[in-house]
Design a protein around this motif. Structure first.
Motif, PDB file in Angstrom:
ATOM      1  N   VAL A  90       0.835  -1.203   0.000  1.00 23.76           N
ATOM      2  CA  VAL A  90       0.000   0.000   0.000  1.00 23.76           C
ATOM      3  C   VAL A  90       0.868   1.251   0.000  1.00 23.76           C
ATOM      4  O   VAL A  90       0.542   2.247  -0.657  1.00 23.76           O
ATOM      5  N   LEU A  91       1.973   1.225   0.735  1.00 24.41           N
ATOM      6  CA  LEU A  91       2.874   2.369   0.728  1.00 24.41           C
ATOM      7  C   LEU A  91       3.424   2.642  -0.671  1.00 24.41           C
ATOM      8  O   LEU A  91       3.556   3.801  -1.084  1.00 24.41           O
ATOM      9  N   VAL A  92       3.740   1.595  -1.400  1.00 23.08           N
ATOM     10  CA  VAL A  92       4.359   1.752  -2.724  1.00 23.08           C
ATOM     11  C   VAL A  92       3.310   2.017  -3.798  1.00 23.08           C
ATOM     12  O   VAL A  92       3.471   2.924  -4.633  1.00 23.08           O
ATOM     13  N   PHE A  93       2.238   1.240  -3.780  1.00 19.76           N
ATOM     14  CA  PHE A  93       1.272   1.281  -4.879  1.00 19.76           C
ATOM     15  C   PHE A  93       0.056   2.152  -4.599  1.00 19.76           C
ATOM     16  O   PHE A  93      -0.827   2.248  -5.455  1.00 19.76           O
ATOM     17  N   GLY A  94      -0.028   2.775  -3.416  1.00 24.51           N
ATOM     18  CA  GLY A  94      -1.179   3.608  -3.128  1.00 24.51           C
ATOM     19  C   GLY A  94      -1.334   4.757  -4.104  1.00 24.51           C
ATOM     20  O   GLY A  94      -2.432   5.049  -4.588  1.00 24.51           O
ATOM     21  N   VAL A  95      -0.226   5.410  -4.436  1.00 21.90           N
ATOM     22  CA  VAL A  95      -0.266   6.522  -5.390  1.00 21.90           C
ATOM     23  C   VAL A  95      -0.633   6.028  -6.788  1.00 21.90           C
ATOM     24  O   VAL A  95      -1.417   6.661  -7.507  1.00 21.90           O
ATOM     25  N   LEU A  96      -0.067   4.892  -7.184  1.00 20.42           N
ATOM     26  CA  LEU A  96      -0.357   4.360  -8.513  1.00 20.42           C
ATOM     27  C   LEU A  96      -1.820   3.945  -8.632  1.00 20.42           C
ATOM     28  O   LEU A  96      -2.441   4.119  -9.693  1.00 20.42           O
ATOM     29  N   ILE A  97      -2.384   3.400  -7.556  1.00 24.70           N
ATOM     30  CA  ILE A  97      -3.809   3.050  -7.574  1.00 24.70           C
ATOM     31  C   ILE A  97      -4.659   4.299  -7.746  1.00 24.70           C
ATOM     32  O   ILE A  97      -5.607   4.334  -8.539  1.00 24.70           O
ATOM     33  N   GLY A  98      -4.320   5.346  -7.000  1.00 25.30           N
ATOM     34  CA  GLY A  98      -5.067   6.590  -7.137  1.00 25.30           C
ATOM     35  C   GLY A  98      -4.958   7.195  -8.524  1.00 25.30           C
ATOM     36  O   GLY A  98      -5.950   7.709  -9.073  1.00 25.30           O
ATOM     37  N   ASP A  99      -3.765   7.145  -9.112  1.00 24.92           N
ATOM     38  CA  ASP A  99      -3.592   7.662 -10.472  1.00 24.92           C
ATOM     39  C   ASP A  99      -4.398   6.856 -11.478  1.00 24.92           C
ATOM     40  O   ASP A  99      -4.983   7.412 -12.413  1.00 24.92           O
ATOM     41  N   TRP A 100      -4.451   5.540 -11.296  1.00 23.87           N
ATOM     42  CA  TRP A 100      -5.261   4.689 -12.180  1.00 23.87           C
ATOM     43  C   TRP A 100      -6.745   5.019 -12.046  1.00 23.87           C
ATOM     44  O   TRP A 100      -7.477   5.044 -13.043  1.00 23.87           O
ATOM     45  N   ILE A 101      -7.201   5.290 -10.832  1.00 25.46           N
ATOM     46  CA  ILE A 101      -8.611   5.652 -10.619  1.00 25.46           C
ATOM     47  C   ILE A 101      -8.944   6.962 -11.328  1.00 25.46           C
ATOM     48  O   ILE A 101     -10.032   7.110 -11.905  1.00 25.46           O
ATOM     49  N   LEU A 157      -2.064 -13.562  -3.262  1.00 26.25           N
ATOM     50  CA  LEU A 157      -3.492 -13.397  -3.558  1.00 26.25           C
ATOM     51  C   LEU A 157      -4.179 -12.529  -2.503  1.00 26.25           C
ATOM     52  O   LEU A 157      -5.019 -11.677  -2.837  1.00 26.25           O
ATOM     53  N   ALA A 158      -3.835 -12.725  -1.242  1.00 24.67           N
ATOM     54  CA  ALA A 158      -4.434 -11.904  -0.188  1.00 24.67           C
ATOM     55  C   ALA A 158      -4.003 -10.445  -0.305  1.00 24.67           C
ATOM     56  O   ALA A 158      -4.798  -9.528  -0.044  1.00 24.67           O
ATOM     57  N   ASP A 159      -2.765 -10.226  -0.711  1.00 26.94           N
ATOM     58  CA  ASP A 159      -2.301  -8.848  -0.895  1.00 26.94           C
ATOM     59  C   ASP A 159      -2.996  -8.188  -2.083  1.00 26.94           C
ATOM     60  O   ASP A 159      -3.360  -7.005  -2.022  1.00 26.94           O
ATOM     61  N   LEU A 160      -3.193  -8.933  -3.168  1.00 26.15           N
ATOM     62  CA  LEU A 160      -3.943  -8.385  -4.300  1.00 26.15           C
ATOM     63  C   LEU A 160      -5.372  -8.025  -3.898  1.00 26.15           C
ATOM     64  O   LEU A 160      -5.915  -6.996  -4.321  1.00 26.15           O
ATOM     65  N   ALA A 161      -5.982  -8.878  -3.087  1.00 23.83           N
ATOM     66  CA  ALA A 161      -7.335  -8.581  -2.612  1.00 23.83           C
ATOM     67  C   ALA A 161      -7.356  -7.311  -1.774  1.00 23.83           C
ATOM     68  O   ALA A 161      -8.296  -6.502  -1.875  1.00 23.83           O
ATOM     69  N   ASN A 162      -6.335  -7.100  -0.958  1.00 24.56           N
ATOM     70  CA  ASN A 162      -6.282  -5.895  -0.140  1.00 24.56           C
ATOM     71  C   ASN A 162      -6.086  -4.645  -0.993  1.00 24.56           C
ATOM     72  O   ASN A 162      -6.719  -3.604  -0.751  1.00 24.56           O
ATOM     73  N   LEU A 163      -5.230  -4.727  -2.007  1.00 21.44           N
ATOM     74  CA  LEU A 163      -5.039  -3.581  -2.906  1.00 21.44           C
ATOM     75  C   LEU A 163      -6.317  -3.267  -3.681  1.00 21.44           C
ATOM     76  O   LEU A 163      -6.681  -2.094  -3.844  1.00 21.44           O
ATOM     77  N   ALA A 164      -7.002  -4.317  -4.152  1.00 18.48           N
ATOM     78  CA  ALA A 164      -8.260  -4.094  -4.865  1.00 18.48           C
ATOM     79  C   ALA A 164      -9.320  -3.514  -3.940  1.00 18.48           C
ATOM     80  O   ALA A 164     -10.126  -2.665  -4.344  1.00 18.48           O
ATOM     81  N   SER A 165      -9.331  -3.962  -2.685  1.00 16.84           N
ATOM     82  CA  SER A 165     -10.279  -3.401  -1.716  1.00 16.84           C
ATOM     83  C   SER A 165      -9.992  -1.930  -1.462  1.00 16.84           C
ATOM     84  O   SER A 165     -10.924  -1.117  -1.316  1.00 16.84           O
ATOM     85  N   THR A 166      -8.721  -1.562  -1.399  1.00 24.46           N
ATOM     86  CA  THR A 166      -8.361  -0.154  -1.240  1.00 24.46           C
ATOM     87  C   THR A 166      -8.847   0.673  -2.415  1.00 24.46           C
ATOM     88  O   THR A 166      -9.400   1.771  -2.241  1.00 24.46           O
ATOM     89  N   ALA A 167      -8.656   0.151  -3.641  1.00 24.28           N
ATOM     90  CA  ALA A 167      -9.127   0.871  -4.830  1.00 24.28           C
ATOM     91  C   ALA A 167     -10.643   1.009  -4.839  1.00 24.28           C
ATOM     92  O   ALA A 167     -11.183   2.068  -5.181  1.00 24.28           O
ATOM     93  N   LEU A 168     -11.359  -0.055  -4.445  1.00 23.51           N
ATOM     94  CA  LEU A 168     -12.818   0.008  -4.429  1.00 23.51           C
ATOM     95  C   LEU A 168     -13.322   0.988  -3.374  1.00 23.51           C
ATOM     96  O   LEU A 168     -14.296   1.717  -3.601  1.00 23.51           O
ATOM     97  N   THR A 169     -12.661   1.022  -2.224  1.00 17.71           N
ATOM     98  CA  THR A 169     -13.057   1.964  -1.174  1.00 17.71           C
ATOM     99  C   THR A 169     -12.871   3.402  -1.630  1.00 17.71           C
ATOM    100  O   THR A 169     -13.750   4.254  -1.418  1.00 17.71           O
ATOM    101  N   ILE A 170     -11.742   3.699  -2.252  1.00 19.81           N
ATOM    102  CA  ILE A 170     -11.508   5.054  -2.753  1.00 19.81           C
ATOM    103  C   ILE A 170     -12.531   5.415  -3.825  1.00 19.81           C
ATOM    104  O   ILE A 170     -13.068   6.528  -3.846  1.00 19.81           O
ATOM    105  N   THR A 171     -12.844   4.455  -4.701  1.00 18.95           N
ATOM    106  CA  THR A 171     -13.758   4.734  -5.809  1.00 18.95           C
ATOM    107  C   THR A 171     -15.168   5.043  -5.315  1.00 18.95           C
ATOM    108  O   THR A 171     -15.772   6.052  -5.709  1.00 18.95           O
ATOM    109  N   ILE A 172     -15.696   4.191  -4.446  1.00 22.53           N
ATOM    110  CA  ILE A 172     -17.090   4.336  -4.021  1.00 22.53           C
ATOM    111  C   ILE A 172     -17.235   5.369  -2.915  1.00 22.53           C
ATOM    112  O   ILE A 172     -18.053   6.291  -3.003  1.00 22.53           O
ATOM    113  N   GLN A 173     -16.446   5.231  -1.856  1.00 19.38           N
ATOM    114  CA  GLN A 173     -16.643   6.053  -0.666  1.00 19.38           C
ATOM    115  C   GLN A 173     -15.981   7.420  -0.748  1.00 19.38           C
ATOM    116  O   GLN A 173     -16.274   8.288   0.080  1.00 19.38           O
TER     117      GLN A 173
END
Length: 609
Positions: A90-101, A157-173
């Motif tokens: 999350v520390l590394v890819f948090g910014v990249l997830i936000g940019d993708w959103i 797989l669990a880490d991918l699920a957590n990253l996807a959950s972070t992206a979904l939370t940012i997108t919806i909430q």
């Protein structure tokens, strides 16, 4: 004549009754239609989707920590590794997830995040069911390396699920509900508070539900239960989010990011700051300019020279440079926001041991608090969090959003002062003498002090990372095993005054904490441009994980119950620093908006309707 008049009167009455009945039926149909429209409205659909997602996340986080312990022979190594991987990713890819959103359409981001999250959890459950069922057979294949590969697959797989959950939370909430509510900030506050209330309630009952399945059936059936839940939740959430996207046309009108123009502007700002050039047309203006002399066309600008230099790098290095540039731009975007200090202040609140995670519960065990009483205290804490969400909506309607943050900050700090008093109250194990040991362990003085303190200091023969399930984030590791071991060997404290003050402060402080959290969340939603909302919230998630990781490191450095008082002092310092940043932001806001008043009356009426 009289008989004819009676017949006419009866006919008129029958017609009148028919008209009245018809109107009543129409009125009931309209009322039923309005009720169905409200039940199938975008807000209710978002609530149901968020509830299903949160319930699945809570069950998965609880069950995964148990599964990882069972897989490695009741050793906590896998859980510690998983916690480090989650925090680092999350520390590394948090910014990249936000940019993708920010770059992709809203419906594609939501559907991709939802599919990746549920499919990762489903695949991970399948692997866990196979490993748990055929553990002895798998350990005998390839000299045990197949089992190691299964461990790696589960963590990835669990880490991918957590990253996807972070992206979904940012997108919806953080994005969708802002568009759904439009300019009605009271509705935005109501939706934020409602989602947080659901989170508090689900956080109690979701682990309880899957825990009962695992206890009365088996871990394999528990995996199957979570797998089935994710498949059903995937279908329902997909349909509901698609329906919301159709009902709210504004979601499709997402402003696109002009990457070329933005990149050119960033480079021109950099060049201008170095004093080489002061102004230059944008990309569109440059495309419409008439061509000049050939000699001027042949001259390469500093930007073109930099692009030529970059093009000489190998493809892999160019991709890495773009990723690093995206991360740097994301952090710069976060820092230049007007609500930067408010978001940073919220992140500082994550560096605290004064919450209902396993650090505080482990310390409570050392002070003679049983598991049944702790579960009751956690339920009371969840209720206080609900009170905080209600307080937020009332304060915001009465005093405005910024002033609500000020009141919540004062309430949070005031309640946490009880925790400071608990350090010096009767029954507190706090002892500064444990920090005064000489560095030389061979001296006679140090040996005497060690023997003297051995009676009241818990042993430190082992240093094992133990999983935790903090209420504020999804990091699952800490070093509170020492606290638990001390609880097993220590007797009852001489007084319960200290632990009573500690938990009273923690429970009451959650009222101000959740009210303040909702305040900063809405400030981020209202003051960030649509094209930067994902990037800023991605950086905010990274900051929260970073500060949460710091507080785990502090516990590793000071794990003894006698050192918990020092952790309380450090936590209070970080909390005060975080709220001080918000005070500075509020002061700047008031200086820039001197005419700001309370929430308009029409906004309140819109919220009530």
């Amino acid at each position: 004549m009289t008989e004819g008049n009676d017949i006419k009167d009866r006919g008129n009455k029958e017609k009148l009754s028919e008209i009245v009945a018809t109107r009543q039926i129409r009125r009931e149909k309209r009322h039923l239609g309005a009720t169905l429209n409200s039940l199938l409205g975008p807000r209710v659909l978002v609530y149901v989707s968020c509830a299903l997602s949160i319930w699945g996340d809570r069950m998965w986080h609880f069950a995964l920590s148990v599964f990882l312990i069972e897989l490695y022979g009741r050793n906590l190594l896998l859980t510690a590794v998983f916690g480090l991987v989650v925090a680092g990713s999350v520390l590394v890819f948090g910014v990249l997830i936000g940019d993708w959103i920010d770059r992709k359409p809203r419906n594609k981001v939501a559907h991709a995040s939802l599919f990746l999250q549920n499919s990762s959890v489903t695949a991970c459950c399948v692997v866990l069911m196979l490993v748990i069922s055929y553990k002895s057979e798998i350990e005998g294949i390839w000299q045990g390396w197949l089992m190691v590969a299964c461990y790696v697959a589960v963590i990835i797989l669990a880490d991918l699920a957590n990253l996807a959950s972070t992206a979904l939370t940012i997108t919806i909430q953080r994005d969708w509900i802002v568009v759904i509510t439009g300019d009605n900030r009271s509705q935005l506050a109501g939706m934020n508070a409602m989602i947080r209330r659901m989170d508090q309630i689900i956080n109690i009952f979701a682990p309880l539900s899957v825990g009962q399945v695992m206890t009365w059936a088996s871990n394999v059936i528990g995996c199957g239960f979570i797998l089935g839940w994710n498949l059903v939740s995937l279908l329902v959430e997909f349909l509901f989010l698609s329906k919301v996207y159709q009902l709210v046309p504004q979601l499709a009108a997402k402003p696109r990011r002009c990457t070329g123009d933005s990149f050119l502007k960033r480079q021109l700002e950099l060049i201008s700051s170095q004093g080489e050039i002061h102004s230059c047309p944008t990309t569109d203006e440059f495309a419409n300019m008439p061509k000049t002399l050939e000699g001027q066309e042949d001259q390469s600008s500093p930007l073109e020279a930099q692009q030529d230099m970059t093009s000489r790098f190998p493809l892999g290095l160019r991709k890495m440079q773009r990723l690093v540039q995206t991360c740097c731009d994301g952090w710069k975007t976060y820092c230049r926001q007007t609500v930067f200090l408010a978001g940073l202040g919220l992140a500082f609140l994550y560096t605290t041991v004064l919450g209902f995670d396993c650090i505080t519960t482990g310390y409570a065990y050392t002070q003679g608090i049983g598991g049944s009483l702790l579960s009751l205290l956690m339920a009371i804490s969840a209720f206080s969090g609900l009170v905080g969400t209600i307080l937020f909506t009332r304060l915001r309607r009465s005093y405005g959003l910024v002033h609500t943050g000020l009141i919540s900050s004062c309430l949070h700090i005031g309640c946490l002062l009880l925790c400071v008093f608990s350090v010096f109250a009767p029954g507190s194990p706090f002892d500064l003498g444990i920090f005064s040991l000489p560095l030389s362990q061979n001296s006679s003085l140090s040996q005497e002090m060690l023997k003297e303190n051995r009676g009241h200091v818990s042993p430190f023969e082992r240093n094992i990372n133990q999983p935790i399930l903090p209420g504020r984030s999804t990091i699952h590791w800490t070093n509170n095993t020492v606290l638990m071991d001390g609880a097993q060997e220590s007797g009852q404290p001489e007084s319960y005054v200290s632990i009573t003050l500690l938990f009273s402060g923690v429970i009451l402080a959650r009222i101000g904490l959740w009210s303040f959290d909702l305040t900063v969340t809405q400030l981020l939603q209202e003051n960030i441009a649509d094209s930067e909302r994902g990037t800023v919230n991605g950086v905010q998630c990274s900051m929260n994980y970073l500060m949460d990781l710091i507080h785990f490191i502090l516990v590793i450095l000071a794990p003894a119950p006698q050192q918990f008082g020092l952790l309380v002092f450090i936590s209070i310092i970080f909390v005060i620093m975080g709220h001080t940043m918000y005070f500075v932001y509020a002061r700047r806001y008031r200086s820039q908006n001197p005419c700001t008043q309370k929430t308009p009356k029409r906004d309140r009426e819109a919220f009530l309707t």
